[in-house]
Design a protein around this motif. Structure first.
Motif, short mmCIF file in Angstrom:
data_model
loop_
_atom_site.label_atom_id
_atom_site.label_comp_id
_atom_site.label_asym_id
_atom_site.label_seq_id
_atom_site.Cartn_x
_atom_site.Cartn_y
_atom_site.Cartn_z
N GLY A 29 0.83 -1.61 -0.37
CA GLY A 29 -0.19 0.29 0.07
C GLY A 29 0.83 1.19 0.18
N GLN A 30 1.96 1.27 -0.23
CA GLN A 30 2.99 2.34 0.45
C GLN A 30 4.16 2.31 -1.34
OE1 GLN A 30 3.97 4.70 1.68
NE2 GLN A 30 6.15 5.31 1.38
N GLY A 31 3.87 4.20 -2.40
CA GLY A 31 5.02 3.37 -2.95
C GLY A 31 6.04 3.82 -2.65
N LEU A 32 7.24 3.37 -3.92
CA LEU A 32 8.64 3.05 -2.86
C LEU A 32 9.11 3.47 -4.07
CD1 LEU A 32 9.61 2.81 0.53
CD2 LEU A 32 9.97 0.38 -0.67
N PHE A 59 23.75 5.13 -1.01
CA PHE A 59 24.98 3.79 -1.12
C PHE A 59 24.85 4.04 -3.11
CE2 PHE A 59 22.16 1.31 2.05
CZ PHE A 59 23.25 0.84 3.00
N GLY A 60 24.68 4.86 -3.01
CA GLY A 60 25.24 5.79 -4.87
C GLY A 60 26.28 4.70 -5.60
N ARG A 61 27.20 5.29 -4.53
CA ARG A 61 28.12 4.90 -4.88
C ARG A 61 29.15 3.63 -5.18
NH1 ARG A 61 31.80 9.45 -1.42
NH2 ARG A 61 33.75 8.55 -2.56
N THR A 62 28.48 2.72 -4.34
CA THR A 62 28.40 1.73 -4.52
C THR A 62 27.83 0.68 -4.87
OG1 THR A 62 26.64 0.51 -2.73
CG2 THR A 62 28.86 2.13 -2.21
N PHE A 63 27.17 1.08 -6.10
CA PHE A 63 26.43 0.53 -7.32
C PHE A 63 27.37 -0.34 -7.53
CE2 PHE A 63 22.30 3.15 -6.71
CZ PHE A 63 22.26 2.72 -5.16
N PHE A 64 27.99 0.16 -8.58
CA PHE A 64 28.89 -0.33 -9.79
C PHE A 64 29.76 -1.17 -9.00
CE2 PHE A 64 27.39 3.93 -10.54
CZ PHE A 64 26.16 4.01 -11.99
N GLY A 65 30.40 -1.21 -8.27
CA GLY A 65 31.69 -1.65 -7.98
C GLY A 65 30.95 -3.24 -7.14
N LEU A 66 29.98 -3.38 -7.05
CA LEU A 66 28.79 -4.39 -6.23
C LEU A 66 28.21 -5.15 -7.92
CD1 LEU A 66 27.11 -2.98 -3.07
CD2 LEU A 66 29.25 -4.70 -3.47
N ALA A 67 27.86 -4.23 -8.52
CA ALA A 67 27.08 -4.40 -9.85
C ALA A 67 28.82 -5.57 -10.73
CB ALA A 67 27.00 -3.33 -11.02
N LYS A 68 29.55 -5.27 -10.59
CA LYS A 68 30.75 -6.04 -11.08
C LYS A 68 30.88 -7.60 -10.57
CE LYS A 68 33.78 -2.36 -11.95
NZ LYS A 68 34.96 -1.39 -11.84
N ARG A 69 29.97 -7.89 -8.72
CA ARG A 69 30.33 -9.31 -8.08
C ARG A 69 29.14 -10.13 -8.56
NH1 ARG A 69 30.20 -13.14 -6.38
NH2 ARG A 69 31.35 -14.83 -4.61
N PHE A 70 28.02 -8.97 -8.60
CA PHE A 70 26.57 -9.47 -8.42
C PHE A 70 25.87 -9.30 -9.44
CE2 PHE A 70 28.24 -8.59 -4.61
CZ PHE A 70 27.74 -9.83 -3.58
N SER A 71 24.24 -10.31 -9.01
CA SER A 71 23.53 -9.96 -10.38
C SER A 71 22.16 -8.57 -11.20
CB SER A 71 22.55 -11.01 -10.51
OG SER A 71 22.36 -11.53 -9.35
N ARG A 72 22.63 -8.55 -9.37
CA ARG A 72 21.55 -6.84 -9.31
C ARG A 72 22.06 -6.56 -7.88
NH1 ARG A 72 14.90 -7.34 -9.42
NH2 ARG A 72 15.34 -8.97 -8.39
N VAL A 73 22.09 -5.36 -8.01
CA VAL A 73 21.92 -4.27 -7.11
C VAL A 73 20.71 -2.98 -7.13
CG1 VAL A 73 23.33 -2.27 -5.54
CG2 VAL A 73 24.30 -4.65 -8.02
N VAL A 74 19.48 -3.19 -5.73
CA VAL A 74 18.90 -2.26 -5.67
C VAL A 74 18.99 -1.81 -4.61
CG1 VAL A 74 17.29 -4.07 -6.86
CG2 VAL A 74 17.97 -4.57 -4.90
N ALA A 75 17.94 -1.35 -4.01
CA ALA A 75 18.64 -0.27 -2.66
C ALA A 75 17.06 0.72 -2.76
CB ALA A 75 19.34 1.03 -2.91
N PRO A 76 15.83 0.28 -2.16
CA PRO A 76 15.07 1.11 -1.75
C PRO A 76 14.75 2.21 -0.93
CG PRO A 76 14.90 -0.92 -0.27
CD PRO A 76 16.30 -0.77 -0.83
N ASP A 77 14.07 3.67 -1.42
CA ASP A 77 14.21 4.46 -0.34
C ASP A 77 12.86 4.77 0.82
OD1 ASP A 77 16.20 6.85 -0.85
OD2 ASP A 77 14.91 6.89 -2.56
N LEU A 78 13.33 3.52 1.94
CA LEU A 78 11.93 3.19 2.88
C LEU A 78 11.15 4.50 2.88
CD1 LEU A 78 14.77 1.81 6.10
CD2 LEU A 78 12.73 0.69 3.99
#
Length: 286
Positions: A29-32, A59-78
């Motif tokens: 019920g929340q727009g996230l 976490f924005g400056r970690t996205f691209f480094g993590l993307a080299k090792r993992f299949s997807r990087v997601v980060a929600p605004d609570l």
């Protein structure tokens, strides 16, 4: 002029220009608002969970480094943070924040993930791993909240989020970093916009009223790989937090006190944080 809001929008535009998807999804019920980046690696998805008053931008400056090792990087605004609308969801504000996070992992991520939680996001990530372990392939805690603290320590911690003057803003900013960058100190008073919101006030009031903390057994019984990172320059959370987690984490947990890390290494030392997370994934066979 909302300087901080403008800077957040600039950060989002920069991430989108580099290929990060920025969108709003409907969960519980929340727009996230959330970010999503397709990775190049074969590891499971990574979910990045920010703390009180923070946002996915942190976490924005970690996205691209993590993307080299993992299949997807997601980060929600609570809810009530970043680009997500203000929302508390009734009397039990903290629990409803958690319910939105759980629904996000189930509906949007949709598979077991490496969940990385900072500060209050760390406490919620522990709850997620304890109550819904089928969605948490591994758990990484970065200066997590949630430890049981003496009443005066809890009051002092929550009071620090109330910033009434430029001097208090600078003092609070210094508590977040190992070595605060000059721009953070120059614009420290503007940071109050992140903490002086209905959601943050509701969360701190509820935590103070209930002395909310994690149940020790939830931490003790975590079965998945666990990484615990604590900054050698941690100044926001009291030292009892480190002792509490050391006393209750399962024997297989990796615990590291890292020199040069403050409370938010994703802002100050993003490449080093990525290195710790990648090594953890490697040793866990992910």
């Amino acid at each position: 002029m909302d300087l901080m809001g403008g800077m957040q929008k600039v950060m989002r535009r920069m991430l989108v220009a580099r290929g990060v998807e920025s969108s709003t999804v409907q969960v519980a019920g929340q727009g996230l608002h959330h970010y999503s980046l397709k990775g190049e690696g074969k590891g499971p998805p990574v979910v990045l969970v920010h703390g009180l008053g923070g946002s996915a931008n942190g976490f924005g400056r970690t996205f691209f480094g993590l993307a080299k090792r993992f299949s997807r990087v997601v980060a929600p605004d609570l809810p009530g943070h970043g680009f997500s609308l203000e929302y508390c969801g009734g009397e039990v504000c903290v629990r409803n924040q958690f319910d939105v996070l759980r629904a996000y992992v189930e509906q949007v991520v949709g598979e077991p993930a490496v969940v990385v939680g900072n500060s209050l996001g760390g406490a919620m990530s522990v709850n997620l791993a304890a109550e819904y372990p089928q969605w948490v392939r591994a758990l990484a805690l970065v200066a997590p909240a949630g430890a049981e603290l003496p009443e005066e320590e809890m009051k002092s911690l929550l009071a620090s989020f109330t910033v009434r003057s430029p001097a208090e803003a600078r003092a609070f900013t210094r508590r977040l970093f190992h070595r605060p960058p000059l721009p953070a100190l120059l614009f420290a008073y503007e940071l109050r916009r992140f903490y002086d919101t209905p959601t943050v006030r509701a969360l701190t009031a509820e935590a103070l009223a209930t002395r909310a903390s994690l149940e020790p057994d939830k931490v003790r019984n975590l079965a998945m790989p666990v990484l615990f990172l604590w900054g050698g320059s941690e100044r926001l959370l009291p030292s009892q937090t480190l002792k509490w987690y050391r006393d209750h984490l399962p024997p297989h947990a990796q615990v590291h006190v890292v020199d040069g890390f403050g409370h938010v290494p994703q802002l100050e030392r993003p490449d080093e944080l990525v290195s710790h997370l990648v090594r953890f994934a490697d040793t866990a066979g992910l």
